[in-house]
Write a protein that holds these residues in place. Sequence first.
Motif, PDB file in Angstrom:
ATOM      1  N   GLY A  12      37.071  45.615   4.036  1.00  0.00           N
ATOM      2  CA  GLY A  12      35.850  45.451   4.790  1.00  0.00           C
ATOM      3  C   GLY A  12      34.969  46.681   4.683  1.00  0.00           C
ATOM      4  O   GLY A  12      35.431  47.756   4.317  1.00  0.00           O
ATOM      5  N   PHE A  13      33.695  46.493   4.984  1.00  0.00           N
ATOM      6  CA  PHE A  13      32.766  47.614   5.049  1.00  0.00           C
ATOM      7  C   PHE A  13      31.605  47.227   5.962  1.00  0.00           C
ATOM      8  O   PHE A  13      31.401  46.054   6.269  1.00  0.00           O
ATOM      9  CB  PHE A  13      32.271  48.031   3.654  1.00  0.00           C
ATOM     10  N   SER A  14      30.855  48.226   6.383  1.00  0.00           N
ATOM     11  CA  SER A  14      29.773  47.970   7.330  1.00  0.00           C
ATOM     12  C   SER A  14      28.422  47.863   6.641  1.00  0.00           C
ATOM     13  O   SER A  14      28.227  48.341   5.518  1.00  0.00           O
ATOM     14  CB  SER A  14      29.719  49.071   8.394  1.00  0.00           C
ATOM     15  N   VAL A  15      27.498  47.227   7.348  1.00  0.00           N
ATOM     16  CA  VAL A  15      26.100  47.104   6.925  1.00  0.00           C
ATOM     17  C   VAL A  15      25.221  47.342   8.153  1.00  0.00           C
ATOM     18  O   VAL A  15      25.700  47.310   9.281  1.00  0.00           O
ATOM     19  CB  VAL A  15      25.795  45.722   6.305  1.00  0.00           C
ATOM     20  N   LYS A  16      23.928  47.530   7.894  1.00  0.00           N
ATOM     21  CA  LYS A  16      22.981  47.721   9.001  1.00  0.00           C
ATOM     22  C   LYS A  16      22.748  46.422   9.754  1.00  0.00           C
ATOM     23  O   LYS A  16      22.685  46.411  10.974  1.00  0.00           O
ATOM     24  CB  LYS A  16      21.634  48.240   8.485  1.00  0.00           C
ATOM     25  N   GLU A  17      22.590  45.330   8.997  1.00  0.00           N
ATOM     26  CA  GLU A  17      22.179  44.068   9.601  1.00  0.00           C
ATOM     27  C   GLU A  17      22.827  42.887   8.875  1.00  0.00           C
ATOM     28  O   GLU A  17      22.712  42.754   7.666  1.00  0.00           O
ATOM     29  CB  GLU A  17      20.652  43.970   9.514  1.00  0.00           C
ATOM     30  N   ALA A  21      22.310  41.219   4.976  1.00  0.00           N
ATOM     31  CA  ALA A  21      23.486  41.190   4.103  1.00  0.00           C
ATOM     32  C   ALA A  21      23.792  39.770   3.639  1.00  0.00           C
ATOM     33  O   ALA A  21      24.102  39.536   2.466  1.00  0.00           O
ATOM     34  CB  ALA A  21      24.697  41.792   4.809  1.00  0.00           C
ATOM     35  N   MET A  22      23.680  38.798   4.548  1.00  0.00           N
ATOM     36  CA  MET A  22      23.940  37.401   4.188  1.00  0.00           C
ATOM     37  C   MET A  22      23.022  36.958   3.061  1.00  0.00           C
ATOM     38  O   MET A  22      23.466  36.357   2.090  1.00  0.00           O
ATOM     39  CB  MET A  22      23.741  36.485   5.402  1.00  0.00           C
ATOM     40  N   LYS A  23      21.753  37.258   3.194  1.00  0.00           N
ATOM     41  CA  LYS A  23      20.776  36.862   2.181  1.00  0.00           C
ATOM     42  C   LYS A  23      21.106  37.510   0.834  1.00  0.00           C
ATOM     43  O   LYS A  23      21.103  36.854  -0.205  1.00  0.00           O
ATOM     44  CB  LYS A  23      19.374  37.253   2.641  1.00  0.00           C
ATOM     45  N   GLY A  38      30.217  36.298  14.481  1.00  0.00           N
ATOM     46  CA  GLY A  38      28.905  36.861  14.245  1.00  0.00           C
ATOM     47  C   GLY A  38      28.834  37.840  13.085  1.00  0.00           C
ATOM     48  O   GLY A  38      27.800  38.447  12.831  1.00  0.00           O
ATOM     49  N   GLN A  39      29.923  37.989  12.384  1.00  0.00           N
ATOM     50  CA  GLN A  39      29.978  38.897  11.245  1.00  0.00           C
ATOM     51  C   GLN A  39      30.060  38.066   9.957  1.00  0.00           C
ATOM     52  O   GLN A  39      30.123  36.849   9.999  1.00  0.00           O
ATOM     53  CB  GLN A  39      31.164  39.860  11.369  1.00  0.00           C
ATOM     54  N   LEU A  40      30.086  38.720   8.819  1.00  0.00           N
ATOM     55  CA  LEU A  40      30.020  38.048   7.529  1.00  0.00           C
ATOM     56  C   LEU A  40      31.349  38.138   6.792  1.00  0.00           C
ATOM     57  O   LEU A  40      32.004  39.175   6.814  1.00  0.00           O
ATOM     58  CB  LEU A  40      28.916  38.725   6.692  1.00  0.00           C
ATOM     59  N   VAL A  41      31.730  37.048   6.138  1.00  0.00           N
ATOM     60  CA  VAL A  41      32.912  37.037   5.278  1.00  0.00           C
ATOM     61  C   VAL A  41      32.446  36.651   3.875  1.00  0.00           C
ATOM     62  O   VAL A  41      31.804  35.622   3.688  1.00  0.00           O
ATOM     63  CB  VAL A  41      33.990  36.043   5.774  1.00  0.00           C
ATOM     64  N   ASP A 115      23.502  47.590  -2.115  1.00  0.00           N
ATOM     65  CA  ASP A 115      23.109  46.456  -1.278  1.00  0.00           C
ATOM     66  C   ASP A 115      21.981  46.922  -0.347  1.00  0.00           C
ATOM     67  O   ASP A 115      21.619  48.110  -0.358  1.00  0.00           O
ATOM     68  CB  ASP A 115      24.326  45.866  -0.546  1.00  0.00           C
ATOM     69  N   PRO A 116      21.381  46.034   0.442  1.00  0.00           N
ATOM     70  CA  PRO A 116      20.263  46.443   1.296  1.00  0.00           C
ATOM     71  C   PRO A 116      20.603  47.539   2.307  1.00  0.00           C
ATOM     72  O   PRO A 116      19.716  48.220   2.805  1.00  0.00           O
ATOM     73  CB  PRO A 116      19.876  45.152   2.021  1.00  0.00           C
ATOM     74  N   SER A 117      21.887  47.727   2.606  1.00  0.00           N
ATOM     75  CA  SER A 117      22.303  48.773   3.541  1.00  0.00           C
ATOM     76  C   SER A 117      22.656  50.080   2.839  1.00  0.00           C
ATOM     77  O   SER A 117      23.073  51.034   3.487  1.00  0.00           O
ATOM     78  CB  SER A 117      23.505  48.294   4.370  1.00  0.00           C
ATOM     79  N   GLY A 118      22.517  50.104   1.507  1.00  0.00           N
ATOM     80  CA  GLY A 118      22.794  51.327   0.754  1.00  0.00           C
ATOM     81  C   GLY A 118      24.226  51.482   0.277  1.00  0.00           C
ATOM     82  O   GLY A 118      24.574  52.501  -0.319  1.00  0.00           O
ATOM     83  N   ASN A 119      25.078  50.475   0.514  1.00  0.00           N
ATOM     84  CA  ASN A 119      26.450  50.537   0.008  1.00  0.00           C
ATOM     85  C   ASN A 119      26.428  50.390  -1.505  1.00  0.00           C
ATOM     86  O   ASN A 119      25.663  49.595  -2.050  1.00  0.00           O
ATOM     87  CB  ASN A 119      27.304  49.418   0.616  1.00  0.00           C
ATOM     88  N   ILE A 120      27.295  51.115  -2.181  1.00  0.00           N
ATOM     89  CA  ILE A 120      27.337  51.104  -3.645  1.00  0.00           C
ATOM     90  C   ILE A 120      28.266  49.996  -4.135  1.00  0.00           C
ATOM     91  O   ILE A 120      29.416  49.892  -3.710  1.00  0.00           O
ATOM     92  CB  ILE A 120      27.799  52.471  -4.189  1.00  0.00           C
ATOM     93  N   LEU A 121      27.739  49.184  -5.052  1.00  0.00           N
ATOM     94  CA  LEU A 121      28.482  48.106  -5.702  1.00  0.00           C
ATOM     95  C   LEU A 121      28.434  48.362  -7.199  1.00  0.00           C
ATOM     96  O   LEU A 121      27.587  49.123  -7.677  1.00  0.00           O
ATOM     97  CB  LEU A 121      27.830  46.754  -5.394  1.00  0.00           C
TER      98      LEU A 121
END
Length: 130
Positions: A12-17, A21-23, A38-41, A115-121
């Motif tokens: 798992g990892f965190s995002v801002k929103e 992230a879903m989009k 309320g979280q994303l899988v 990703d939109p939250s700045g996490n590196i992929l």
Amino acid sequence: MAMFKDVKAFSGFSVKEISEAMKFYKEILGLEISQTMGQLVLHIAGGGTVFVYAKPNHVPATFTVLNFPVQNLQEAMNELRKKGVRFIIYKEKDFETDDQGVFHGGGPKIAWFKDPSGNILSVLEKDSAE
């Protein structure tokens, strides 16, 4: 001791929103997604999952949180660029990418993006023998 041998672990990892992230993960990367509490899988090939949770004080990871192996790196990069993804250009000594963002310094060819939250992929070209 094999306490976790048969446990279906997940990362798992965190995002801002979550909505942002879903989009991104569904529309840009094309992953199957669902929500729990309320979280994303993220549902990844092979039956694995990644839990993505909103964190009010999110700070992006400074390392790669998710890797996508592909048969043809250039083709995958072109498709991602069409969807607005920009690749990271690294210029560090012993860790330099070319002007397209591809690292050729040993191992598979690989390129990183955020990703939109700045996490590196990453997207990397897997060995055709795999």
